[in-house]
Design an enzyme around this catalytic site. Sequence first.
Site, short mmCIF file in Angstrom:
data_model
loop_
_atom_site.label_atom_id
_atom_site.label_comp_id
_atom_site.label_asym_id
_atom_site.label_seq_id
_atom_site.Cartn_x
_atom_site.Cartn_y
_atom_site.Cartn_z
N LYS A 137 6.38 -3.99 -3.11
CA LYS A 137 7.80 -3.77 -2.89
C LYS A 137 8.21 -3.84 -1.43
O LYS A 137 9.21 -4.42 -1.07
CB LYS A 137 8.17 -2.40 -3.49
N GLU B 71 8.95 -15.21 -9.12
CA GLU B 71 8.29 -13.91 -8.96
C GLU B 71 7.92 -13.27 -10.28
O GLU B 71 6.89 -12.61 -10.40
CB GLU B 71 9.27 -12.92 -8.30
N HIS C 112 18.86 -36.79 -2.48
CA HIS C 112 18.02 -37.08 -1.31
C HIS C 112 16.56 -36.73 -1.59
O HIS C 112 15.77 -36.61 -0.65
CB HIS C 112 18.54 -36.31 -0.09
N ARG D 86 4.32 -0.05 -4.96
CA ARG D 86 3.95 -0.51 -3.61
C ARG D 86 2.64 -1.28 -3.59
O ARG D 86 2.33 -1.97 -2.62
CB ARG D 86 3.83 0.70 -2.68
N ASN E 49 -2.12 2.57 5.23
CA ASN E 49 -1.23 1.45 4.94
C ASN E 49 -0.98 0.74 6.25
O ASN E 49 -0.53 1.37 7.21
CB ASN E 49 0.09 1.99 4.35
N GLY E 50 -1.28 -0.56 6.32
CA GLY E 50 -1.08 -1.28 7.58
C GLY E 50 -2.27 -2.18 7.85
O GLY E 50 -3.07 -2.46 6.94
N TRP F 96 -2.67 -2.67 -1.74
CA TRP F 96 -2.24 -4.07 -1.82
C TRP F 96 -3.11 -4.77 -0.80
O TRP F 96 -2.92 -4.62 0.40
CB TRP F 96 -0.75 -4.18 -1.46
N GLU G 125 17.97 -17.97 -4.49
CA GLU G 125 17.67 -16.61 -4.95
C GLU G 125 17.29 -16.62 -6.44
O GLU G 125 16.34 -15.95 -6.86
CB GLU G 125 18.87 -15.69 -4.67
N LYS H 36 13.67 -15.47 -7.99
CA LYS H 36 13.53 -14.44 -9.03
C LYS H 36 12.68 -14.96 -10.18
O LYS H 36 11.80 -14.27 -10.68
CB LYS H 36 14.94 -14.07 -9.52
N CYS I 134 0.82 -1.21 0.00
CA CYS I 134 0.00 0.00 0.00
C CYS I 134 0.86 1.27 0.00
O CYS I 134 1.87 1.35 0.67
CB CYS I 134 -0.94 0.08 1.19
C1 F6R Z 1 12.40 -10.56 -3.86
C2 F6R Z 1 12.15 -9.45 -2.97
C3 F6R Z 1 11.70 -9.75 -1.58
C4 F6R Z 1 12.44 -8.83 -0.60
C5 F6R Z 1 11.90 -9.03 0.83
C6 F6R Z 1 12.66 -8.22 1.85
O1 F6R Z 1 12.78 -10.13 -5.13
O2 F6R Z 1 12.27 -8.31 -3.34
O3 F6R Z 1 11.88 -11.09 -1.25
O4 F6R Z 1 13.80 -9.11 -0.65
O5 F6R Z 1 10.54 -8.67 0.86
O6 F6R Z 1 12.58 -6.86 1.59
P1 F6R Z 1 13.58 -5.83 2.23
O7 F6R Z 1 14.93 -6.13 1.69
O8 F6R Z 1 13.07 -4.49 1.81
O9 F6R Z 1 13.52 -6.05 3.71
#
Ligand code: F6R
Length: 606
Positions: free
Chosen positions: A601, A486, A502, A27, A96-97, A70, A479, A483, A2
């Site tokens: 984000k 996502e 395993h 966001r 937001n929250g 969001w 990681e 990616k 949000c």
């Molecule tokens: C993946 C991604 C998320 C953030 C996670 C932590 O691409 O962006 O997994 O890494 O939400 O966010 P921060 O780093 O802002 O605490």
Amino acid sequence: MCGIFAYTGNKESLPILLDGLQSLEYRGYDSVGIYIPNAGIVKSVGAVQELKKKITSTMVGTSGIAHLRWATHGEPTEVNAHPHVDCSDTIYVVHNGIIENYKELKEKLISLGHTFRSATDTEVLAHLIEHQLKETEDFELAVVASLHEVKGTYGIAVSYKGDPEKIIAARLGAPVVLGIGINKYFIASDASPLLRHTKDVVYLRDGDIAVLTPQNYRIRTYTDVEVIRKKQVLDFDVEQVKKDGYEHFMLKEIMEGPQVIENTIRGRLVPEKGLVKLGGLDAVNEQLRTIERIIIVGCGTAYYAGLVGEYMLEEYAGIPVEVEIGSEFRYRNAPVDKHTVLLAVSQSGETADTLEAIREAKRKGALTLGIVNAVGSTIARETDAGIYNHAGPEIGVASTKAFISQLTALALLTVHLGRQRGMSIDVGRNITKELKLLPEKIQSVLDQRELIYSLAQKYAGSRDFLYMGRKYNYPIAFEGALKLKEISYIHAEGCGAGEMKHGPIAMIDTEFPTLAIAPHDSVYEKMLSNIEEIKARKGKVLAIATEGDIRLTDIISDIIYIPQTLEMLTPILSAVPLQLFAYYTGVAKGFNVDRPRNLAKSVTVE
Ligand code: F6R
């Protein structure tokens, strides 16, 4: 997670609010809404573009509040979009929250005769303020009294028809930044939409309530009518939050890699002495000499950076390290004492689970450190000391440049702590010299983007993917898989290559490709065996390998090369082609990679 935005001043508010929303779009993009006093309210499902189609030229005014949602409580429908309104259409709230006690508040308000229109938790705020306004007959006091009753987290902006130029904002556990201009004031969930208006900001603290008019602003708490908060000057500019000709922020941010690493290491390396200088740790350096254990906490990508940090710190600084996701650490009773460091890794510096883990560790007496990108963010402020990444604003929802800068900051911390406890000058020199070479090496990986593009086209039809790596590249397998999930919605799993037999190897067949991260390091031979095992089961393999590796070319043909570097630094290079691979796969499948579905984000709620 949000976005809220608000303005009061002497200019037309509509374009300012729309522009603010557009900058915050990363966001949340489930639904969007805007309110301008005396002009009305407009809401839409989808993003700002959809809202614009519904706006008429009659929306004239010089203040207003706006929101990007969001969804947490209630589906992403127009009715559930913010701003939310009281019964008498006088109080308008963006939030937001999460209001945790909204059910009991709603029941109480309904019993008092209030009628609710949406399924959101936020709407209780509008009715609570309406109720309190009847009692106090004062907008500010009504907001203060209402917030007393609320449990949960909020960053809010409130507008009242009876005092249309005034905006009241408040923060508890969700970020709120106040922008200060001349005869104009702004509220936003983060600093990026403020840049084109002002660089002077105040980051509100938990419990702060800001009262804005076109003439001035004042910050108060529930109890004090005025508190002074330090003004800060933003250290980035509007150019940094533009796409710079790239189709997506994600690609722009991946391509910034060399510059990002330059910025993370700038002024911090002393190669001739094998040292690094980390000014942000000066205040706690003596304490750091006596620590016995580090717990690294992060979420998602930041957590995977922490896992690489564990390998670096244990190997080179000899300190026992554990890594945990914030949402687990905060709820279990981990033994922590004054000889423990809780190191939080976070791009946004606002992630709720990471923040609560810090607070929990602090309560138990640990020293808290942060590796944070967003200057002035809550985690940066609440940790005892830390290292800023200096990666610049990251707008793409999937974290890319922040990740490689987190790894670089962890390498800097490793040298710093290692040299405090017996790392030789030669080892220190070697690591610092190699760190300096990274920007050039990342550039040579980026130069292969056409090859990565064609591999993404080739594999974009896959339904599943396995990513495997070992040792320093074990976290990179996770990681890389994250990616791809996502951005392209392909099911992808990370796996330690040694764990293959395993369980995960059962999935391998001609339709289930594997991406193997196999640089020329101490576990290279073992990776080759694992690749052979997959080939023996007719699995397709795509590999990341070190330049000059000719043994792999005998087994597979799809190879992306990275330059040779120290083993501990290989993740900084191997992560980059995986980011590009995910990016191009998402694009090949026709998705908006800057706005992956269901994601936001900055995750400021649990
Ligand atoms: C993946 C991604 C998320 C953030 C996670 C932590 O691409 O962006 O997994 O890494 O939400 O966010 P921060 O780093 O802002 O605490």
